[in-house]
Enzyme design. Structure first.
Site, PDB file in Angstrom:
ATOM      1  N   ASN A  12       6.737  -0.560  -2.999  1.00  0.00           N
ATOM      2  CA  ASN A  12       5.692  -0.862  -3.983  1.00  0.00           C
ATOM      3  C   ASN A  12       5.871  -2.257  -4.566  1.00  0.00           C
ATOM      4  OD1 ASN A  12       4.704   1.715  -3.643  1.00  0.00           O
ATOM      5  ND2 ASN A  12       5.490   2.515  -5.570  1.00  0.00           N
ATOM      6  N   ARG A  29      -8.338   4.701   5.557  1.00  0.00           N
ATOM      7  CA  ARG A  29      -7.002   4.720   6.150  1.00  0.00           C
ATOM      8  C   ARG A  29      -6.843   6.036   6.910  1.00  0.00           C
ATOM      9  NH1 ARG A  29      -4.474   0.548   3.268  1.00  0.00           N
ATOM     10  NH2 ARG A  29      -5.039   0.399   1.072  1.00  0.00           N
ATOM     11  N   HIS A  57     -15.038   2.257   0.202  1.00  0.00           N
ATOM     12  CA  HIS A  57     -13.858   3.033  -0.162  1.00  0.00           C
ATOM     13  C   HIS A  57     -14.186   4.519  -0.289  1.00  0.00           C
ATOM     14  CE1 HIS A  57     -10.593   4.209  -3.164  1.00  0.00           C
ATOM     15  NE2 HIS A  57      -9.897   3.672  -2.184  1.00  0.00           N
ATOM     16  N   ARG A 115      -6.575  -3.019   2.839  1.00  0.00           N
ATOM     17  CA  ARG A 115      -5.398  -3.884   2.816  1.00  0.00           C
ATOM     18  C   ARG A 115      -4.190  -3.246   3.495  1.00  0.00           C
ATOM     19  NH1 ARG A 115      -4.751  -8.218  -0.505  1.00  0.00           N
ATOM     20  NH2 ARG A 115      -6.180  -7.409  -2.075  1.00  0.00           N
ATOM     21  N   HIS A 175      -3.267  11.428  -6.553  1.00  0.00           N
ATOM     22  CA  HIS A 175      -4.269  10.503  -6.024  1.00  0.00           C
ATOM     23  C   HIS A 175      -5.703  10.953  -6.317  1.00  0.00           C
ATOM     24  CE1 HIS A 175      -6.367   8.279  -2.637  1.00  0.00           C
ATOM     25  NE2 HIS A 175      -5.575   7.331  -3.096  1.00  0.00           N
ATOM     26  N   TYR A 200       0.020  13.597  -0.655  1.00  0.00           N
ATOM     27  CA  TYR A 200      -0.899  13.048  -1.659  1.00  0.00           C
ATOM     28  C   TYR A 200      -1.683  14.193  -2.283  1.00  0.00           C
ATOM     29  CZ  TYR A 200      -0.451   8.100  -0.218  1.00  0.00           C
ATOM     30  OH  TYR A 200       0.012   6.843   0.039  1.00  0.00           O
ATOM     31  N   ARG A 207      -2.180   7.940 -13.232  1.00  0.00           N
ATOM     32  CA  ARG A 207      -0.913   7.782 -12.527  1.00  0.00           C
ATOM     33  C   ARG A 207      -0.381   6.359 -12.612  1.00  0.00           C
ATOM     34  NH1 ARG A 207      -2.027   7.248  -6.972  1.00  0.00           N
ATOM     35  NH2 ARG A 207      -1.514   5.056  -7.191  1.00  0.00           N
TER      36      ARG A 207
END
Length: 685
Positions: free
Chosen positions: A43, A372, A432, A402, A589, A465, A561
Site C-alpha cells: 500500500n 479488474r 468503474h 490503475r 470494500h 474482499y 475503511r
C-alpha cells in the site's frame, strides 16, 4: 491550517497505519501478521508512486505550488507532513517486523542470512544459485563515462562495491534480485526436524557474490539492497490518428520509464556507493530514504506457508439460501431479487449466472463492464463461451484501471479474437461501475436480468474482499442498466434514469437531495438518520451537506475503511456524526447508503464512494434496494458492523486510531465473524 477537513493524504496514511495495527495485534495468527506487513508495504509503495508523485508535480508547478489543498496545506507543507508521518510509521513497521521474527523463532521458524547457514545449507544454496538464480542474473558494472541502464521500479536491487587495496581501485555494480514465480523471494532451506529455515533470495546472492564477480580482483566486496520508486502517472498521447487502445498501450509502456521519485536504501550502504547511485540516477537529496537491510517487503505477502496453522483460516463461502444446487439462477431471479454479500456468500453464484446465460438457447445477449479481473479469469472464460455459443456479447474493459492496464489490454485482445464486441473505453471518464445485463427471449419479447455490484468481477479477490451484489429482473432497474450500456456505446448521448443513481451526471445531485431531505424531515420532527458505509469519504461538498445535516439534528453513522476527510464528533460542528473504520481479515470494500426518508427507509448499494472522482469523473452506478426484506437485511448488516468492538477504530482520532471500546456489559463483537454466523443461520433456515 483548516481544521474543517482532514487532509486526504494524511487520512489515507492513517488507514494504512490501521493495516499496520493488524500486524501488531497478537490475536492475529502469527504468519497472517507477517502478511499484513506485506500489505502495508505494498500500500505504501503505491501511495508514493501515485499520490506523492502527484504532490511533487504540484510543488514543481509555478501555478500550483501555492495552491491550498484539503486541510489548508500547500503541496510543499503537505510533502513535509507526509514525510514525518511515513518516517514514524516506518519505525513502527521495523519494530513490528523484528518482534515477529522473534516470535517466529519461538515457533521454530527462522529467517537466516548468509552468515548463519550450516554447511549443508550453504551447499544447498550453491546448487540453488547455480540452477535457479544465476541464469536470471544480469550484473551491471557502473562506469563514470557510461550511462546507467534503466532500472525499472517494482524490483529490489543489490548495490555492490569491490575494493582492491593493491591497485587502489574501487568498482561498483548493480544486480537486480530476479524475483518471479520460478525464483521466489523466500527460499526454503533444508532444516532439522522441528525447524523451518528460510532465507531471502537477496542473501543467496550475497553468499555467491564472489562467483558473480570472479573475473575482478578485489580484497573486499559488499552488497547492499536498494529499491527505486518511479512516478506511476499514466500519460495518454493526444494523437488523434491512433485509437485510445493504442495510446493507452503506449502510455503503459512509457510509464515503465517514469521519473524517479524516491530511493530507499540500506542505511549501512557505503557513502561512496550511495553517491554513485544518486549521480547515475540523477536524484535530488529529498528523494533519499535510508532504510533497513531488506526492501520490497510487499513480498512478505508470499512468505512460505511453513506452518498453515499459524495463518488465518477463513471458512468456506456459503451457498445463498434461495439458490439450490443445479437450479436455474435465471429462474430464481425471475421470481425474486437475490442479494449476495461476498466473501460470506460464494462468488460461484455469479459465475454460474454467467455460465447459465452463456449456454441458455433463449439468451440473446450479455453486456458487462470489467474493471479488474482475475489473472486466469472464470468471468472471461464464461464470456468467451457465450460468444462461441452465438450470443451477442459486449464488454467494456476499462483500460485505465490503475496497475491493471496491461492485464486488461491482454484480456481485450483475447475477447476480440473470440468475436466479443469490445465497447471502447471513454477517454475522459473511467468506467468503474460493476454491472451486467442479460437479455433473454421470453413470451413475446426480451426480458432483462441485471446484476449491480460494489466489487470487481474477480473470483480471487471475492474470497477476501467484502462486497455486495444484487441480481434482479425488476423492469425499472433493468431498463436503467440497459440505458447505462446505451451511454457506454454512445457516450455523446445522455439518458434519464428512473431507479439508478448514475454518475457523472446525476449521482451527485441525487445524493445531495437525499441528504437534504433528511434535513427537511429533521425540521419537521420526523425520525431522521443517514447510515453510510464506503471506502473513502473525501468530497468537500458531500462533507459540507453531512455537517449541515448533523447540525440540523440528523443522526449520522459512517463506516469508512480508508481516507475520511470529514471530522466527526467535533463540538459545534459534527456533534451528531460518528465515524468508525473496520480493518480485519477481509478488506471492507462494499458501499451502502441508508436514509430514514421519513420512516420509509431507502437503501442504495453500488460502486461509488463519496469522492469527487466517483461523483464527477467516473461512470458509477448505485441501485436502490426495492425488496423490503433485503433492505431489512442490509440494515441488519450495517448494525452488526456498527457494533463491532474488536476491529473497529474511532475515526475521531486519526492520529492514533484507537479501537472502539465495548460498552459496559456488552459482549465482544467482531463483525466479520458475526456476519458469517448471521448468513450461515440464514442459509440453514
Amino acid at each position: 491550517m483548516d481544521f474543517t477537513y482532514n487532509n486526504r493524504e494524511l487520512s489515507w496514511l492513517s488507514f494504512n497505519e490501521r493495516v499496520l495495527q493488524e500486524a501488531q495485534d497478537p490475536s492475529v495468527p502469527l504468519l497472517s501478521r507477517l502478511q499484513f506487513l506485506g500489505i502495508y508495504s505494498n500500500n505504501q509503495d503505491e501511495f508514493f508512486k501515485v499520490r506523492i508523485a502527484n504532490l511533487m508535480r504540484l510543488d514543481r508547478s509555478r501555478k500550483q505550488r501555492n495552491r491550498l489543498l484539503l486541510g489548508g496545506y500547500t503541496p510543499a507543507a503537505l510533502l513535509e507532513a507526509v514525510s514525518r508521518r511515513t518516517e514514524r510509521a516506518q519505525e513502527a513497521f521495523n519494530t513490528a517486523y523484528r518482534e515477529l521474527l522473534r516470535e517466529m523463532e519461538r515457533c521454530g521458524i527462522h529467517v537466516l542470512d548468509e552468515t548463519q547457514l550450516s554447511d549443508p545449507q550453504k551447499e544447498f544454496c550453491r546448487d540453488y544459485f547455480a540452477s535457479v538464480v544465476s541464469p536470471r542474473l544480469v550484473p551491471l558494472i557502473l562506469r563514470k563515462s557510461v550511462k546507467i541502464p534503466f532500472l525499472p521500479d517494482g524490483n529490489a536491487y543489490l548495490g555492490v562495491k569491490m575494493t582492491c587495496d593493491k591497485e587502489a581501485t574501487t568498482r561498483y555494480a548493480v544486480v537486480r534480485i530476479p524475483v518471479s514465480s520460478a525464483c521466489p523471494r523466500f527460499v526454503m532451506l533444508p532444516s532439522d526436524e522441528g525447524r523451518s529455515d528460510v532465507i531471502f533470495l537477496d542473501d543467496v546472492i550475497r553468499l555467491m557474490i564472489d562467483d558473480i564477480f570472479f573475473m575482478f580482483t578485489y580484497d573486499r566486496i559488499s552488497a547492499h539492497t536498494f529499491k527505486i520508486m518511479r512516478d506511476a502517472e499514466l500519460t495518454i498521447d493526444d494523437d488523434v490518428s491512433k485509437s485510445l487502445f493504442e495510446r493507452i498501450a503506449e502510455g503503459v509502456e512509457e510509464r515503465r520509464y517514469g521519473s524517479p521519485i524516491r530511493l530507499i536504501y540500506d542505511r549501512a550502504m557505503p557513502q561512496d556507493l550511495l553517491d554513485v547511485l544518486v549521480a547515475k540516477l540523477k536524484l535530488k537529496p529529498g528523494m533519499l530514504a535510508p532504510g533497513e537491510r531488506y526492501h520490497l517487503m510487499k513480498d512478505l505477502m508470499k512468505f512460505p506457508r511453513v506452518r498453515p496453522e499459524l495463518l488465518t483460516a477463513n471458512p468456506e463461502p456459503l451457498r445463498h439460501r434461495d439458490i439450490l444446487p443445479f437450479q436455474s439462477i435465471l429462474k430464481v431471479v425471475r421470481r425474486q431479487d437475490i442479494f449476495l454479500n461476498y466473501p460470506y456468500h460464494s462468488f460461484q453464484h455469479f459465475i454460474d449466472f454467467l455460465r447459465e446465460a452463456a449456454i441458455d438457447p433463449r439468451v440473446e445477449s450479455i453486456f458487462i463492464t470489467l474493471y479488474r479481473t482475475a489473472e486466469h479469469s472464470k468471468v472471461i472464460n464464461a464470456l468467451v463461451n457465450a460468444a462461441r455459443n452465438g450470443k451477442q456479447v459486449a464488454v467494456l474493459v476499462e483500460l485505465k484501471a490503475r496497475f491493471d492496464e496491461e492485464q486488461n489490454i491482454e484480456h481485450t485482445d483475447l475477447l476480440q479474437r473470440e468475436g466479443v464486441r469490445i465497447l471502447h473505453t471513454i477517454e475522459d471518464l473511467k468506467v468503474h461501475s460493476k454491472i451486467v445485463l442479460v437479455e433473454r427471449h421470453e413470451g413475446s419479447g426480451l426480458r432483462g436480468y441485471a446484476y449491480i455490484g460494489t466489487g470487481n468481477f474477480n473470483e480471487d479477490t471475492a474470497r477476501i474482499y467484502g462486497d455486495f451484489g444484487l441480481l434482479t429482473s425488476n423492469r425499472g432497474i433493468v431498463d436503467d442498466v440497459r440505458n447505462v450500456f446505451g451511454f457506454l456505446m454512445n457516450s455523446h448521448k445522455r439518458y434519464r434514469y428512473r431507479q439508478l443513481l448514475v454518475s457523472p451526471y446525476y449521482m451527485r445531485d441525487a445524493f445531495t437531495e437525499l441528504i437534504d431531505r433528511e434535513i427537511r424531515n429533521a425540521r419537521k420532527g420526523r425520525r431522521v438518520y443517514i447510515y453510510a458505509k464506503c471506502n473513502s469519504l473525501t468530497d468537500e461538498r458531500i462533507i459540507d451537506r453531512l455537517y449541515a445535516a448533523g447540525q440540523a439534528g440528523v443522526e449520522i453513522r459512517l463506516i469508512v475503511r480508508g481516507a475520511c476527510c470529514l471530522q466527526p464528533s467535533v463540538e459545534g460542528m459534527s456533534d451528531r456524526i460518528r465515524a468508525i473504520s473496520i480493518v480485519d481479515k477481509y478488506l471492507e470494500h462494499a458501499r451502502l447508503y441508508l436514509f430514514a426518508n421519513g420512516g420509509d427507509e431507502v437503501a442504495y448499494i453500488g460502486s461509488a464512494d463519496w469522492m469527487s472522482r466517483n461523483l464527477d469523473r467516473r461512470v458509477e452506478v448505485c441501485t436502490p434496494i426495492l425488496d423490503r426484506q433485503i433492505r431489512q437485511q442490509l440494515h441488519r448488516v450495517f448494525d452488526i458492523q456498527w457494533n463491532d468492538n474488536v476491529k473497529a477504530r474511532n475515526l475521531a482520532d486519526q492520529e492514533h486510531n484507537p479501537y472502539v471500546e465495548a460498552a459496559p456489559g456488552a459482549e465482544r463483537l467482531r463483525s466479520q465473524t458475526a456476519l458469517y454466523t448471521y448468513y450461515k443461520e440464514e442459509s440453514e433456515k
